[in-house]
Scaffold this motif. Structure first.
Motif, short mmCIF file in Angstrom:
data_model
loop_
_atom_site.label_atom_id
_atom_site.label_comp_id
_atom_site.label_asym_id
_atom_site.label_seq_id
_atom_site.Cartn_x
_atom_site.Cartn_y
_atom_site.Cartn_z
N ALA A 69 91.46 41.46 17.93
CA ALA A 69 92.00 41.40 16.56
C ALA A 69 91.63 42.67 15.82
CB ALA A 69 91.45 40.16 15.86
N VAL A 70 92.12 43.80 16.34
CA VAL A 70 91.84 45.11 15.74
C VAL A 70 93.16 45.72 15.28
CG1 VAL A 70 89.80 45.42 17.21
CG2 VAL A 70 92.02 46.31 17.99
N PRO A 71 93.11 46.78 14.46
CA PRO A 71 94.37 47.41 14.03
C PRO A 71 95.22 47.85 15.23
CG PRO A 71 92.56 48.18 12.66
CD PRO A 71 91.95 47.37 13.77
N VAL A 72 96.53 47.85 15.02
CA VAL A 72 97.50 48.10 16.09
C VAL A 72 97.18 49.33 16.95
CG1 VAL A 72 99.90 48.86 16.45
CG2 VAL A 72 99.43 46.83 15.06
N GLY A 73 96.77 50.41 16.32
CA GLY A 73 96.51 51.65 17.04
C GLY A 73 95.33 51.56 18.01
N ALA A 74 94.46 50.57 17.83
CA ALA A 74 93.26 50.45 18.66
C ALA A 74 93.41 49.36 19.72
CB ALA A 74 92.05 50.15 17.77
N ILE A 75 94.50 48.60 19.68
CA ILE A 75 94.63 47.43 20.57
C ILE A 75 94.66 47.82 22.05
CG2 ILE A 75 96.13 45.51 21.26
CD1 ILE A 75 97.03 45.31 18.30
N ALA A 76 95.54 48.77 22.41
CA ALA A 76 95.75 49.09 23.83
C ALA A 76 94.43 49.47 24.51
CB ALA A 76 96.80 50.19 23.98
N ALA A 77 93.65 50.32 23.85
CA ALA A 77 92.38 50.76 24.46
C ALA A 77 91.43 49.58 24.69
CB ALA A 77 91.72 51.81 23.58
N LYS A 78 91.36 48.69 23.72
CA LYS A 78 90.48 47.52 23.87
C LYS A 78 90.98 46.60 24.98
CE LYS A 78 87.52 48.31 20.60
NZ LYS A 78 86.22 48.82 21.05
N VAL A 79 92.28 46.39 25.04
CA VAL A 79 92.85 45.52 26.07
C VAL A 79 92.56 46.12 27.44
CG1 VAL A 79 95.00 44.64 27.08
CG2 VAL A 79 94.62 44.49 24.61
N ARG A 80 92.77 47.42 27.59
CA ARG A 80 92.51 48.10 28.86
C ARG A 80 91.04 47.92 29.27
NH1 ARG A 80 93.89 53.17 27.42
NH2 ARG A 80 96.12 52.77 27.20
N GLU A 81 90.17 47.98 28.26
CA GLU A 81 88.72 47.88 28.51
C GLU A 81 88.33 46.48 29.02
OE1 GLU A 81 86.63 48.97 24.94
OE2 GLU A 81 84.65 48.63 25.82
N VAL A 82 88.94 45.43 28.47
CA VAL A 82 88.50 44.08 28.80
C VAL A 82 89.34 43.36 29.85
CG1 VAL A 82 87.34 43.67 26.60
CG2 VAL A 82 89.75 43.00 26.86
N ALA A 83 90.62 43.71 29.96
CA ALA A 83 91.53 42.89 30.78
C ALA A 83 91.12 42.83 32.26
CB ALA A 83 92.96 43.37 30.65
N SER A 84 90.66 43.95 32.80
CA SER A 84 90.36 43.97 34.24
C SER A 84 89.06 43.22 34.55
CB SER A 84 90.27 45.41 34.73
OG SER A 84 89.25 46.07 34.00
N ARG A 85 88.14 43.19 33.61
CA ARG A 85 86.88 42.51 33.92
C ARG A 85 86.83 41.06 33.43
NH1 ARG A 85 82.56 45.66 30.11
NH2 ARG A 85 83.75 47.53 30.51
#
Lengths: 273, 273
Positions: A65-81
């Motif tokens: 639940a972060v601003p749109v510009g920061a979403i992709a990086a966070k998703v990339r960080e957590v999705a694989s683990r």
């Protein structure tokens, strides 16, 4: 024991965590936010049980639940683990999905159509999503089981879950949300700069309400969807020019403009109920 | 036995008559309206006691609650044959006063800052003016006793009575009321024409609420105050162009625009409370 990792302890993230816990969807929430004040409020209010500095541990789901510009990086960080589903709450979907090439199969792009002019954990409400639409924009790569699981969370907190394509979502919200915000921002900026306001009516208050928004959130939204908002802005400017000319002429041409607008409003009201 | 002649049985006129009667300001109300349906509703609802086809009989006061373009003619018709005060409720003051050269001494130009997106006698409310501003714009010719009497009526129905010059009133409302209406009209006309809307949020509903307005009333208002609205519209279009460019650039320039707007909104909220 179902656990949620909440990345971003603003109004939307905290409202989701609070509501989902109240409905028994999650028993434990761990929060992450670089805004230490927000994080502290969320913990003091019991919205999160623990704070973390970075995504770690095993969680059943992750809400980004972060601003749109920061979403992709966070998703990339957590999705694989993370084995469970990861979902966001951003107001623009195409830019997030484009930035995530390839899109992790356990990522479910979401946009709850709910909000408030108040921000942060203190404004969080368990009924924020009650009766409101929740739009999911899964893509070809998205795992169906993840979509179903995330859909169930949102239904549990009272939302009506709807699926759309990212493009149709972004096209629609450019017009019904992003452009009105841009106009309200430009209007209040000009209006207030010009002179102190007093004796305003409720019409003015309603019209500018959406200008009371989070700066980071809206900087990201407007830029991320700029290519779709721009044509709608140009259309509006042409309409303003047309209405402005009719206003100066008065008489029938102005009456027809207003009649047409009032009819459109009536059609909207009827469809909206 | 105090009697009010009400010319125009729309939302504002009927709300005033209903509230003033409830407060014991008038005991009897005679209504005039070329809209026979509205007149019938007003009588059926007990807002008026009798209908008339033209101003006649002796009344303690006359409320002219017709669209701005029709006010001057009605005032001219009744002011000379009425010993009591005559007042209007129009949203533009300068054009009415200009059309009334000379201005009858018993005419008190008024503008209640209250309304609703609902229209007609059925929407009339005794509390419509409660806590709202009522602006009076008397001129040099205006009889002070008439101003005091009309001010007392409005105070009785709960309004905060404020005096301003017609020019400062019209300048202010061009910005805080007339321009937002023009924008909401142009916006909903363009938005709805473009595509059917669904899944809209409350932000959109608030933003377009004022577009649900009376066509005749707003045709008159916008044209009557066009020379003051036009520069504000041009200012807004320049701001929209500036915000639109910043949106495309993103980053700091957009952030500064939104920051400035959100600050302006905060300043307005603080001044408004």
């Amino acid at each position: 024991m179902k656990s949620l990792l909440l990345i971003g302890t603003g109004l939307i993230g905290c409202s989701f965590a609070k509501a989902a816990r109240a409905k028994g969807v999650f028993d434990r929430v761990v929060g992450i936010d670089h805004d230490r004040a927000a994080l502290g409020h969320a913990r003091d209010l019991g919205i999160i049980d623990a704070v973390a500095n970075a995504p770690c541990g095993d969680h059943d789901a992750v809400c980004v639940a972060v601003p749109v510009g920061a979403i992709a990086a966070k998703v990339r960080e957590v999705a694989s683990r993370c084995t469970g589903p990861v979902f966001d709450v951003g107001s623009v979907k195409g830019s997030v999905i484009d930035a995530l090439d390839p899109v992790p199969p356990n990522f479910v792009p979401c946009h709850p159509i709910a909000g408030s002019e108040h921000q942060g954990p203190l404004a969080a409400r368990t009924d924020l999503f009650e009766g409101h639409a929740l739009i999911m924009t899964p893509v070809a790569e998205t795992d169906r089981a993840a979509v179903d699981a995330v859909g169930a969370y949102w239904k549990a907190v009272g939302a009506r879950v709807v699926e759309r394509t990212p493009a149709s979502h972004d096209e629609c919200f450019a017009l019904v949300s992003h452009l009105p915000h841009l106009v309200a921002f430009a209007f209040i900026d000009t209006a207030i700069r010009a002179r102190p306001l007093d004796q305003v009516g409720n019409g003015f208050r309603d019209f500018v309400r959406i200008a009371g928004a989070d700066v980071d959130v809206w900087t990201d939204i407007l830029h991320a969807n700029a290519t779709r908002i721009r044509p709608r802005l140009d259309e509006l400017m042409r309409a303003l020019e047309r209405f402005g000319k009719a206003m100066e002429q008065g008489g029938e041409s102005l009456e027809q403009c207003i009649e047409s607008a009032v009819c459109a409003k009536r059609a909207f009201d009827e469809a909206d109920h």
